[in-house]
Enzyme design. Structure first.
Site, PDB file in Angstrom:
ATOM      1  N   SER A 172      20.224  12.531  25.409  1.00  0.00           N
ATOM      2  CA  SER A 172      19.338  12.316  26.553  1.00  0.00           C
ATOM      3  C   SER A 172      17.910  12.638  26.141  1.00  0.00           C
ATOM      4  O   SER A 172      17.685  13.349  25.174  1.00  0.00           O
ATOM      5  CB  SER A 172      19.747  13.230  27.706  1.00  0.00           C
ATOM      6  OG  SER A 172      20.997  12.830  28.213  1.00  0.00           O
ATOM      7  N   CYS A 173      16.967  12.138  26.925  1.00  0.00           N
ATOM      8  CA  CYS A 173      15.552  12.407  26.706  1.00  0.00           C
ATOM      9  C   CYS A 173      15.338  13.915  26.568  1.00  0.00           C
ATOM     10  O   CYS A 173      15.864  14.659  27.384  1.00  0.00           O
ATOM     11  CB  CYS A 173      14.754  11.874  27.886  1.00  0.00           C
ATOM     12  SG  CYS A 173      13.021  12.324  27.850  1.00  0.00           S
ATOM     13  N   PRO A 174      14.602  14.411  25.594  1.00  0.00           N
ATOM     14  CA  PRO A 174      13.816  13.681  24.593  1.00  0.00           C
ATOM     15  C   PRO A 174      14.540  13.500  23.252  1.00  0.00           C
ATOM     16  O   PRO A 174      13.883  13.334  22.231  1.00  0.00           O
ATOM     17  CB  PRO A 174      12.590  14.570  24.436  1.00  0.00           C
ATOM     18  CG  PRO A 174      13.131  15.954  24.628  1.00  0.00           C
ATOM     19  CD  PRO A 174      14.340  15.852  25.532  1.00  0.00           C
ATOM     20  N   ASP A 211      19.005   6.097  26.914  1.00  0.00           N
ATOM     21  CA  ASP A 211      18.244   6.865  27.909  1.00  0.00           C
ATOM     22  C   ASP A 211      17.095   6.004  28.453  1.00  0.00           C
ATOM     23  O   ASP A 211      16.261   5.538  27.679  1.00  0.00           O
ATOM     24  CB  ASP A 211      17.688   8.147  27.272  1.00  0.00           C
ATOM     25  CG  ASP A 211      17.064   9.062  28.319  1.00  0.00           C
ATOM     26  OD1 ASP A 211      17.646  10.115  28.586  1.00  0.00           O
ATOM     27  OD2 ASP A 211      16.002   8.700  28.878  1.00  0.00           O
TER      28      ASP A 211
END
Lengths: 136, 86
Positions: B23-25, B50
């Site tokens: 997932s981000c980042p 994402d």
């Protein structure tokens, strides 16, 4: 002003620390220098005997298990792992407030990932140089 | 300058990094790590599921001095192409 982000961390709450770690990771990837100043509960949360046992949440405490489950599903590592990775790929320095270190009676070697013990005056000087300043 | 879909499909990346599990980042960090293995003027392809990545990676490329070539949308993920410039 340099392309730098300064974060003053007064909290030891996992939800806040997770949000902080996401921003630090993004900054490390974007070549933004990061400096972090730990105050009272921040220092406590970085103690070697606390860092991976801390389950304290500041908001919606009853939803703790749901948060843990959701983070696993989204494959989001714990905040301190994120911070470790950010330190590997970017310029990230972590300082512990000298007064808070006295309160917890800790030395640098008792803390995880912390680079130096620092006074508030020097920290203020660093904040003056940063484009982004956050307090959590 | 973004390439056309046809041009993007014709690219031969020097390296592809699959960040679809993160997932981000995460994809940003994956890109930052992987670009070091790409020769200057070579192409990095980042796979990400994402949604934040679609705008994050072009901004990342601009910020750190590389060239964003474009994004292909596949079912459930994106393919983002970046040319290493330095």
């Amino acid at each position: 002003m340099t392309d730098k982000m300064c974060i003053t961390v007064a909290t030891g709450s996992v939800d806040r620390l997770t949000g902080m770690a996401v921003l630090v990771s993004a900054a490390a990837a974007m070549d933004v220098e990061v400096e972090i100043f730990l105050q009272l509960w921040g220092v406590y949360a970085f103690k070697k005997d606390v860092i991976n046992k801390n389950m304290n949440l500041i908001e919606f405490k009853e939803l703790g298990p749901q948060v843990v489950e959701g983070m696993k599903r989204a494959n989001i590592p714990p905040w301190f792992e994120m911070l470790k990775q950010a330190k590997e790929v970017g310029k990230v320095k972590i300082y512990a407030c000298s007064a808070a270190s006295k309160i917890w009676d800790v030395k640098l070697e008792d803390l995880e990932m912390v680079d130096e013990v620092m006074g508030a005056g020097e920290w203020l000087d660093k904040m003056k140089e940063a484009k982004i300043n956050l307090f959590i | 300058m973004s390439l056309s879909e046809e041009e993007l499909r014709g690219l031969k990346p020097d390296k592809t990094v699959d960040a679809r599990g993160t997932s981000c980042p995460g994809p940003l960090l994956a890109a930052k790590r992987a670009i070091a293995d790409v020769p200057i003027n070579g192409i990095l392809e980042v796979l990400s599921s994402d949604p934040g990545t679609k705008r994050d990676l072009p901004l990342w490329a601009k910020k750190v001095g590389h060239e964003f070539l474009g994004t292909l949308e596949e079912p459930g993920y994106f393919r983002v192409f970046v040319r290493r410039k330095r």
